[in-house]
Design a protein around this motif. Structure first.
Motif, PDB file in Angstrom:
ATOM      1  N   LYS A  91       7.386   3.424   5.635  1.00 35.39           N
ATOM      2  CA  LYS A  91       8.361   2.400   6.014  1.00 35.39           C
ATOM      3  C   LYS A  91       9.170   1.925   4.810  1.00 35.39           C
ATOM      4  CE  LYS A  91       5.389   0.703   9.736  1.00 35.39           C
ATOM      5  NZ  LYS A  91       4.728  -0.488  10.346  1.00 35.39           N
ATOM      6  N   GLY A  92       9.396   2.815   3.857  1.00 38.17           N
ATOM      7  CA  GLY A  92      10.023   2.433   2.598  1.00 38.17           C
ATOM      8  C   GLY A  92      11.367   1.740   2.751  1.00 38.17           C
ATOM      9  N   GLU A  93      12.318   2.400   3.373  1.00 42.11           N
ATOM     10  CA  GLU A  93      13.683   1.855   3.483  1.00 42.11           C
ATOM     11  C   GLU A  93      13.688   0.570   4.318  1.00 42.11           C
ATOM     12  OE1 GLU A  93      18.111   3.214   5.134  1.00 42.11           O
ATOM     13  OE2 GLU A  93      16.471   4.680   4.973  1.00 42.11           O
ATOM     14  N   GLU A  94      12.970   0.591   5.427  1.00 41.78           N
ATOM     15  CA  GLU A  94      12.931  -0.580   6.306  1.00 41.78           C
ATOM     16  C   GLU A  94      12.269  -1.759   5.607  1.00 41.78           C
ATOM     17  OE1 GLU A  94      11.598  -1.620  10.911  1.00 41.78           O
ATOM     18  OE2 GLU A  94      10.787   0.144   9.889  1.00 41.78           O
ATOM     19  N   LEU A  95      11.219  -1.498   4.835  1.00 38.59           N
ATOM     20  CA  LEU A  95      10.505  -2.557   4.136  1.00 38.59           C
ATOM     21  C   LEU A  95      11.379  -3.191   3.051  1.00 38.59           C
ATOM     22  CD1 LEU A  95       7.920  -4.168   3.644  1.00 38.59           C
ATOM     23  CD2 LEU A  95       7.111  -2.297   2.186  1.00 38.59           C
ATOM     24  N   LEU A  96      12.134  -2.351   2.334  1.00 38.01           N
ATOM     25  CA  LEU A  96      13.024  -2.886   1.301  1.00 38.01           C
ATOM     26  C   LEU A  96      14.068  -3.828   1.905  1.00 38.01           C
ATOM     27  CD1 LEU A  96      13.648   0.142  -1.106  1.00 38.01           C
ATOM     28  CD2 LEU A  96      12.804  -2.135  -1.748  1.00 38.01           C
ATOM     29  N   LYS A  97      14.609  -3.444   3.036  1.00 32.80           N
ATOM     30  CA  LYS A  97      15.579  -4.309   3.716  1.00 32.80           C
ATOM     31  C   LYS A  97      14.926  -5.607   4.197  1.00 32.80           C
ATOM     32  CE  LYS A  97      18.463  -2.428   6.576  1.00 32.80           C
ATOM     33  NZ  LYS A  97      18.986  -1.624   7.733  1.00 32.80           N
ATOM     34  N   ALA A  98      13.675  -5.492   4.666  1.00 37.64           N
ATOM     35  CA  ALA A  98      12.975  -6.674   5.178  1.00 37.64           C
ATOM     36  C   ALA A  98      12.692  -7.683   4.080  1.00 37.64           C
ATOM     37  CB  ALA A  98      11.663  -6.255   5.855  1.00 37.64           C
ATOM     38  N   LEU A  99      12.578  -7.193   2.827  1.00 43.90           N
ATOM     39  CA  LEU A  99      12.220  -8.072   1.704  1.00 43.90           C
ATOM     40  C   LEU A  99      13.439  -8.759   1.086  1.00 43.90           C
ATOM     41  CD1 LEU A  99       9.522  -5.821   0.003  1.00 43.90           C
ATOM     42  CD2 LEU A  99       9.150  -8.013   1.150  1.00 43.90           C
ATOM     43  N   GLN A 100      14.615  -8.488   1.587  1.00 41.09           N
ATOM     44  CA  GLN A 100      15.824  -9.163   1.099  1.00 41.09           C
ATOM     45  C   GLN A 100      16.028 -10.432   1.920  1.00 41.09           C
ATOM     46  OE1 GLN A 100      19.000  -6.291   1.287  1.00 41.09           O
ATOM     47  NE2 GLN A 100      17.935  -4.804  -0.013  1.00 41.09           N
ATOM     48  N   GLY A 101      15.416 -11.512   1.459  1.00 42.84           N
ATOM     49  CA  GLY A 101      15.419 -12.749   2.223  1.00 42.84           C
ATOM     50  C   GLY A 101      16.462 -13.745   1.772  1.00 42.84           C
ATOM     51  N   HIS A 102      16.576 -14.796   2.559  1.00 44.65           N
ATOM     52  CA  HIS A 102      17.446 -15.925   2.235  1.00 44.65           C
ATOM     53  C   HIS A 102      16.527 -17.123   1.986  1.00 44.65           C
ATOM     54  CE1 HIS A 102      20.982 -18.476   2.249  1.00 44.65           C
ATOM     55  NE2 HIS A 102      20.383 -19.268   3.119  1.00 44.65           N
ATOM     56  N   TYR A 103      16.116 -17.289   0.733  1.00 48.97           N
ATOM     57  CA  TYR A 103      15.081 -18.257   0.389  1.00 48.97           C
ATOM     58  C   TYR A 103      15.607 -19.685   0.431  1.00 48.97           C
ATOM     59  CZ  TYR A 103      12.448 -14.180  -1.177  1.00 48.97           C
ATOM     60  OH  TYR A 103      11.794 -12.979  -1.218  1.00 48.97           O
ATOM     61  N   HIS A 126       0.833  -1.191   0.000  1.00 51.60           N
ATOM     62  CA  HIS A 126       0.000   0.000   0.000  1.00 51.60           C
ATOM     63  C   HIS A 126       0.875   1.250   0.000  1.00 51.60           C
ATOM     64  CE1 HIS A 126      -2.919   2.991   1.486  1.00 51.60           C
ATOM     65  NE2 HIS A 126      -3.843   2.187   0.991  1.00 51.60           N
ATOM     66  N   LYS A 127       0.364   2.302  -0.609  1.00 52.05           N
ATOM     67  CA  LYS A 127       1.118   3.535  -0.772  1.00 52.05           C
ATOM     68  C   LYS A 127       1.601   4.094   0.575  1.00 52.05           C
ATOM     69  CE  LYS A 127       0.694   8.230  -2.619  1.00 52.05           C
ATOM     70  NZ  LYS A 127      -0.223   9.198  -3.291  1.00 52.05           N
ATOM     71  N   LYS A 128       0.746   4.067   1.585  1.00 48.91           N
ATOM     72  CA  LYS A 128       1.134   4.627   2.884  1.00 48.91           C
ATOM     73  C   LYS A 128       2.262   3.835   3.524  1.00 48.91           C
ATOM     74  CE  LYS A 128      -3.184   6.937   4.142  1.00 48.91           C
ATOM     75  NZ  LYS A 128      -4.282   7.029   5.157  1.00 48.91           N
ATOM     76  N   ILE A 129       2.248   2.511   3.315  1.00 50.66           N
ATOM     77  CA  ILE A 129       3.318   1.679   3.871  1.00 50.66           C
ATOM     78  C   ILE A 129       4.637   2.008   3.180  1.00 50.66           C
ATOM     79  CG2 ILE A 129       4.159  -0.689   4.136  1.00 50.66           C
ATOM     80  CD1 ILE A 129       1.282  -1.599   4.403  1.00 50.66           C
ATOM     81  N   ARG A 130       4.570   2.206   1.844  1.00 48.89           N
ATOM     82  CA  ARG A 130       5.790   2.540   1.098  1.00 48.89           C
ATOM     83  C   ARG A 130       6.329   3.893   1.545  1.00 48.89           C
ATOM     84  NH1 ARG A 130       2.672   1.004  -3.487  1.00 48.89           N
ATOM     85  NH2 ARG A 130       2.796   3.164  -4.279  1.00 48.89           N
ATOM     86  N   GLU A 131       5.421   4.832   1.831  1.00 46.72           N
ATOM     87  CA  GLU A 131       5.859   6.169   2.232  1.00 46.72           C
ATOM     88  C   GLU A 131       6.435   6.186   3.652  1.00 46.72           C
ATOM     89  OE1 GLU A 131       2.400   8.535   1.755  1.00 46.72           O
ATOM     90  OE2 GLU A 131       2.578   8.698  -0.441  1.00 46.72           O
TER      91      GLU A 131
END
Length: 333
Positions: free
Chosen positions: A175-187, A168-173
């Motif tokens: 928590k943008g930087e933190e969210l991008l880091k959170a999405l870098q996983g070790h699959y 969602h747009k508000k989440i990107r605005e």
């Protein structure tokens, strides 16, 4: 009336045997029966005896347990019959008709909600095992953005930027930087498998909840088939239901019709969903409870007592507290 002087008869628990039991009681001119509530085993026998025109008293086992000597099923039933003949037992509250049906659907819905919550935890665990830190960034992993991310991951998307764009747009605005880091996983294969299992299970229970909502809606429509809101009463804007909102059209309107325009949501903390839960448990007639103290005790909100008679301040695990009014009001089954 009892069967004094008659030999003890026992019956098996198959439906045909329960019907034979009913016929046996009617043949011997029995007009009232007391039976102990034991799990779900009493349901069918209770209905069969009730359909036969008998006055059936369901009693709480706490009223009958003070039997001296070695207990057997025969001694138990004889003791219950004796207490009933002296008028020493209290009839339990048993819902009937539409309330009974509604409560069955509502309780099943609550079971599904608990199962769904368990699979949310499984999704969180699988994500953390792959170091995808969504639970630390999103307030709800099972929200719209969280489920969109999980679905994309299971479809094979690994690019953090593309996953980021699904939020969602508000989440990107916010928590943008933190969210991008959170999405870098070790699959890992096992992590993705566990995530997929939990995701499917959660979706399954959401479907089950929707089916329960449909059944509840159907019963409410039957209850209110010939009812209208009192003059001057309109549904208007209702309090927001933040969690587990049922998919029932005009829920507030249904409840207002049932209670002749009286609106319980005017009380602090009560929404239409809380109101529905209360209605499915106790119905609309509270006269079964002699006072608010008895009702509070029935709810399990009054102080409990230990065997010494002293108030027990600790909460019992898995069981409601039993207050001093416990033997004076109808239990609920």
């Amino acid at each position: 009336m009892g069967l004094e002087g008659q030999p003890v008869r026992s019956f098996e628990t198959f439906t045909s045997d329960l019907v034979s039991l009913k016929n046996y009681l009617l043949e011997h001119k029995v007009s009232t029966v007391a039976m102990e509530a034991t799990g779900v085993y009493w349901y069918v026998l209770y209905d069969i005896l009730l359909d036969g025109g008998l006055d059936v008293w369901l009693v709480d086992g706490r009223q009958t347990r003070q039997l001296p000597g070695r207990r057997t099923d025969v001694k138990d039933c004889q003791w219950i019959q004796q207490l009933h003949s002296y008028g020493l037992l209290n009839r339990c509250y048993v819902s009937e008709g539409h309330i009974k049906e509604l409560r069955s659907y509502q309780r099943l819905r609550e079971d599904h909600l608990r199962s769904a919550a368990m699979h949310v935890q499984h999704m969180q665990k699988a994500l953390i095992e792959m170091n995808i830190r969504l639970p630390e960034v999103l307030s709800q992993v099972h929200g719209v953005s969280g489920m969109a991310l999980i679905d994309a991951i299971l479809q094979g998307e690994r690019d953090p930027d593309k996953l980021f764009s699904l939020c969602h747009k508000k989440i990107r605005e916010n928590k943008g930087e933190e969210l991008l880091k959170a999405l870098q996983g070790h699959y890992t294969a096992q992590g993705l498998f566990a995530l997929g299992q939990a995701y499917k299970a959660y979706g399954f229970y959401q479907g089950q909840i929707m089916e329960c909502d449909s059944q509840i809606d159907s019963v409410l429509q039957r209850i209110n088939r010939d009812k209208n809101l009192p003059p001057g009463i309109s549904e208007g804007k209702r309090k927001a239901i933040r969690h587990n909102k049922p998919h029932i059209n005009n829920l507030g309107d249904h409840l207002l019709k049932i209670f002749d325009g009286k609106d319980a949501t005017k009380l602090p903390g009560i929404t239409d969903y809380n109101w529905l839960q209360l209605y499915t448990e106790v119905g609309s007639d509270l006269s079964r409870w002699p006072s608010e103290k008895h009702f509070t005790s029935w709810l399990g909100l009054s102080p409990g007592q230990d065997r010494s008679g002293k108030k027990n301040k600790s909460k019992s695990k898995g069981k409601p507290a039993v207050g001093k009014y416990s033997n004076k009001w109808p239990m609920d089954y």
